[in-house]
Design an enzyme around this catalytic site. Structure first.
Site, PDB file in Angstrom:
ATOM      1  N   LYS A  59      -1.313  -9.338   2.772  1.00 44.89           N
ATOM      2  CA  LYS A  59      -0.541  -8.908   3.940  1.00 44.89           C
ATOM      3  C   LYS A  59      -1.365  -7.914   4.741  1.00 44.89           C
ATOM      4  O   LYS A  59      -2.035  -7.059   4.143  1.00 44.89           O
ATOM      5  CB  LYS A  59       0.789  -8.274   3.516  1.00 44.89           C
ATOM      6  N   GLU A  84      -1.345  -5.544   8.640  1.00 40.65           N
ATOM      7  CA  GLU A  84      -0.482  -5.027   9.710  1.00 40.65           C
ATOM      8  C   GLU A  84      -1.087  -5.289  11.086  1.00 40.65           C
ATOM      9  O   GLU A  84      -2.301  -5.167  11.267  1.00 40.65           O
ATOM     10  CB  GLU A  84      -0.287  -3.510   9.512  1.00 40.65           C
ATOM     11  N   ASP A 143      -1.078  -6.047  -0.325  1.00 38.09           N
ATOM     12  CA  ASP A 143      -1.396  -5.419   0.965  1.00 38.09           C
ATOM     13  C   ASP A 143      -2.895  -5.201   1.108  1.00 38.09           C
ATOM     14  O   ASP A 143      -3.571  -4.788   0.158  1.00 38.09           O
ATOM     15  CB  ASP A 143      -0.717  -4.045   1.051  1.00 38.09           C
ATOM     16  N   GLU A 154       9.403  -4.550  10.229  1.00 37.51           N
ATOM     17  CA  GLU A 154       9.822  -3.239   9.706  1.00 37.51           C
ATOM     18  C   GLU A 154      10.281  -2.323  10.838  1.00 37.51           C
ATOM     19  O   GLU A 154       9.607  -2.196  11.874  1.00 37.51           O
ATOM     20  CB  GLU A 154       8.659  -2.577   8.948  1.00 37.51           C
ATOM     21  N   ASP A 181       0.846  -1.200   0.000  1.00 38.59           N
ATOM     22  CA  ASP A 181       0.000   0.000   0.000  1.00 38.59           C
ATOM     23  C   ASP A 181       0.883   1.252   0.000  1.00 38.59           C
ATOM     24  O   ASP A 181       0.368   2.377  -0.073  1.00 38.59           O
ATOM     25  CB  ASP A 181      -1.023  -0.013   1.139  1.00 38.59           C
ATOM     26  N   SER A 182       2.206   1.055   0.043  1.00 35.15           N
ATOM     27  CA  SER A 182       3.139   2.163  -0.200  1.00 35.15           C
ATOM     28  C   SER A 182       2.872   2.787  -1.562  1.00 35.15           C
ATOM     29  O   SER A 182       3.337   3.897  -1.842  1.00 35.15           O
ATOM     30  CB  SER A 182       4.589   1.667  -0.135  1.00 35.15           C
TER      31      SER A 182
HETATM   32  O1  KIV Z   1       3.557  -1.103   1.646  1.00 35.75           O
HETATM   33  C1  KIV Z   1       4.722  -1.528   1.587  1.00 35.75           C
HETATM   34  O2  KIV Z   1       5.466  -1.312   0.621  1.00 35.75           O
HETATM   35  C2  KIV Z   1       5.202  -2.317   2.713  1.00 35.75           C
HETATM   36  C3  KIV Z   1       6.682  -2.537   2.792  1.00 35.75           C
HETATM   37  C4  KIV Z   1       7.338  -1.308   3.266  1.00 35.75           C
HETATM   38  C5  KIV Z   1       7.012  -3.720   3.609  1.00 35.75           C
HETATM   39  O3  KIV Z   1       4.448  -2.718   3.533  1.00 35.75           O
END
Ligand code: KIV
Length: 279
Positions: A113, A115, A83, A182, A44-45
């Site tokens: 993924k 969090e 994500d 992280e 989600d970056s």
């Molecule tokens: O969103 C992302 O790119 C991430 C990485 C920084 C692990 O969660």
């Protein structure tokens, strides 16, 4: 060979480091896949590096599905992890399962993924029960930026370090197939890695993890300004792009581009006829 949850586990057992980079589009994912990367994270970056938001919080399910599907189309062997965006799994377990399912069905991801630690174990368990592999994410979890009061290294005090170890064990018990660590001290990441049978993938967590992940714009030198201490720039693609764009502008303005080799020809007789007809 296709990377799977089983091959990632085997890599941990044999000490073969797991490679992961983020990608958000077909072309980049195809290049990484052809290089033999083990896993691609559609993070989600993308909210920050693709869409220009200040943080990851505004990212939607639609954004994630759109980019995950593009990445999946470019991938043959990498294990694609998508994500789950902010508020797509926190509200209820039911919503978490439904949204995880969309990332698999519509995005073509191999895993999702999310969090958090103990507080998301119910979600992890339910998603895994729906036959969807889950990668957990502990430490400096960017969706908690407001709760943390900024992007700060986590787990430095004894109490916080113990909590992270407990969370890691809990997400493993809930069925997570791997965990991203992280922004935590390297020695703490090493302890967690030793305690878990599932692989740990570090970002800002030292080289004692079972694998590493970086945001590709950081790794390729596309991001300008401040970058975190843990970022290594493996190329300077930003500088290369700037030079190429400047050359394109110069050559287009001077008429040097397009040259003969970039141009389609036509029979001179056709041109003569056109000129005769004065059309
Ligand atoms: O969103 C992302 O790119 C991430 C990485 C920084 C692990 O969660």
């Amino acid at each position: 060979m296709k990377n799977t949850v089983s091959t990632l586990l085997e890599q941990k057992q044999s000490g073969d480091k797991i490679t992961m980079l983020t990608a958000y589009d077909y072309t980049t994912a195809k290049i990484m896949d052809e290089c033999g990367i083990n896993t691609i994270l559609v993070g989600d970056s993308l909210g920050m590096v693709m869409l220009g938001y200040e943080n990851t919080l505004p990212v939607t399910m639609e954004d994630m599905i759109h980019h995950t599907a593009a990445v999946s189309r470019g991938v043959e062997n990498a294990f694609v992890v998508a994500d789950m965006p902010f508020m797509s799994y926190q509200v209820s377990v039911q919503e978490a399962v439904a949204n995880a399912g969309r990332l698999i069905k519509e995005g073509g991801a191999n895993a999702v993924k999310l969090e958090g630690g103990a507080e998301v174990c119910q979600q992890i368990e339910a998603i895994v029960n729906a036959s969807i592999p889950v990668v957990a994410h502990l430490g400096l979890t960017p969706q908690s930026v407001n709760a943390f009061g900024g992007f700060k290294v986590q787990g430095k005090s004894l109490e916080k370090a113990e909590k992270l170890i407990q969370d890691a064990l809990k997400i493993q018990d809930a069925g997570a197939c791997a965990v991203v660590l992280e922004g935590i001290p390297a020695k703490l990441a090493q302890i967690i890695t030793k305690k878990l049978f599932i692989p740990t993938i570090g970002i800002g967590a030292g080289n004692g993890c079972d694998g590493q992940v970086l945001v590709y714009q950081d790794a390729m030198g596309l991001t300008a300004g401040h970058t975190a201490k843990f970022v290594k720039r493996f190329a300077e693609l930003g500088e290369m792009m700037r030079n190429a764009v400047n050359e394109y502008i110069t050559e287009t303005k001077s008429g040097e581009f397009p040259a003969k080799e970039h141009t389609y020809a036509i029979d001179e007789a056709v041109i003569s006829k056109l000129e005769e007809e004065n059309v």
